[in-house]
Design a protein around this motif. Structure first.
Motif, short mmCIF file in Angstrom:
data_model
loop_
_atom_site.label_atom_id
_atom_site.label_comp_id
_atom_site.label_asym_id
_atom_site.label_seq_id
_atom_site.Cartn_x
_atom_site.Cartn_y
_atom_site.Cartn_z
N GLN A 1 40.55 32.30 40.56
CA GLN A 1 40.86 33.65 41.04
C GLN A 1 41.06 34.60 39.86
O GLN A 1 41.58 34.23 38.82
CB GLN A 1 42.16 33.64 41.87
CG GLN A 1 42.04 32.91 43.19
CD GLN A 1 41.32 33.74 44.26
OE1 GLN A 1 41.13 34.93 44.10
NE2 GLN A 1 40.90 33.08 45.31
N VAL A 2 40.60 35.80 40.05
CA VAL A 2 40.77 36.87 39.06
C VAL A 2 41.40 38.05 39.79
O VAL A 2 40.92 38.46 40.85
CB VAL A 2 39.43 37.29 38.43
CG1 VAL A 2 39.63 38.46 37.48
CG2 VAL A 2 38.79 36.11 37.70
N GLN A 3 42.46 38.59 39.23
CA GLN A 3 43.10 39.78 39.79
C GLN A 3 42.79 40.98 38.89
O GLN A 3 42.87 40.88 37.66
CB GLN A 3 44.61 39.60 39.91
CG GLN A 3 45.04 38.54 40.91
CD GLN A 3 44.91 37.12 40.37
OE1 GLN A 3 45.25 36.84 39.23
NE2 GLN A 3 44.40 36.21 41.21
N LEU A 4 42.46 42.10 39.52
CA LEU A 4 42.10 43.31 38.79
C LEU A 4 42.96 44.47 39.26
O LEU A 4 43.11 44.67 40.47
CB LEU A 4 40.63 43.63 39.01
CG LEU A 4 39.62 42.54 38.65
CD1 LEU A 4 38.22 42.92 39.11
CD2 LEU A 4 39.62 42.28 37.15
N VAL A 5 43.50 45.22 38.33
CA VAL A 5 44.33 46.38 38.67
C VAL A 5 43.86 47.57 37.85
O VAL A 5 43.91 47.54 36.61
CB VAL A 5 45.82 46.12 38.39
CG1 VAL A 5 46.63 47.36 38.73
CG2 VAL A 5 46.31 44.92 39.20
N GLU A 6 43.41 48.63 38.54
CA GLU A 6 42.95 49.84 37.88
C GLU A 6 44.09 50.83 37.72
O GLU A 6 45.04 50.83 38.50
CB GLU A 6 41.82 50.52 38.67
CG GLU A 6 40.62 49.65 38.97
CD GLU A 6 40.68 49.03 40.34
OE1 GLU A 6 39.61 48.72 40.91
OE2 GLU A 6 41.80 48.85 40.86
N SER A 7 43.96 51.68 36.72
CA SER A 7 44.90 52.77 36.51
C SER A 7 44.19 53.88 35.76
O SER A 7 43.09 53.67 35.21
CB SER A 7 46.13 52.30 35.74
OG SER A 7 45.76 51.82 34.46
#
Length: 124
Positions: A1-7
């Motif tokens: 699993q890969v988690q991605l969070v944009e900002s």
């Protein structure tokens, strides 16, 4: 699993700049390609920019060439999208995406992990 969070999204006037960031966590070593996509209201999600694992190859949608720059820092598990000379037509929700397999960098189907998106609004 890969988690991605944009900002980094926000409201900017035409001609202005924004820098989007994407923080990756989890099995990040398995990511082969990273991409930025965007989706405007009532439109399909579209490719904006992509970058190879090494960062040595970059790809762009024609309308953003010369204005946007994608980069990555694998040591920090970060991907960036520097957006300059923004236009009202760049207004959209921008998504970071990761591909752990092969496929054409321009297609949404190539990517198996997606962030939640960050809103970019460019006023005229």
């Amino acid at each position: 699993q890969v988690q991605l969070v944009e900002s980094g999204g926000g409201l900017v006037q035409a001609g202005g700049s924004l820098r989007l960031s994407c923080a990756a966590s989890g099995r990040t070593f398995s990511s082969k390609v990273m991409g930025w996509f965007r989706q405007a209201p009532g439109k399909d999600r579209e490719f904006v920019a992509g970058i190879s694992w090494s960062g040595g190859s970059t790809y762009y949608k024609d309308s953003v060439k010369g204005r946007f720059t994608i980069s990555r820092d694998n040591a920090k598990n970060m991907v960036y999208l520097q957006m300059n000379s923004l236009k009202p037509e760049d207004t959209a929700v921008y998504y970071c995406a990761s591909s752990t397999g092969g496929g054409t960098i321009y297609y949404t189907s190539t990517y198996n992990y997606w962030g939640q998106g960050t809103q970019v609004t460019v006023s005229s």
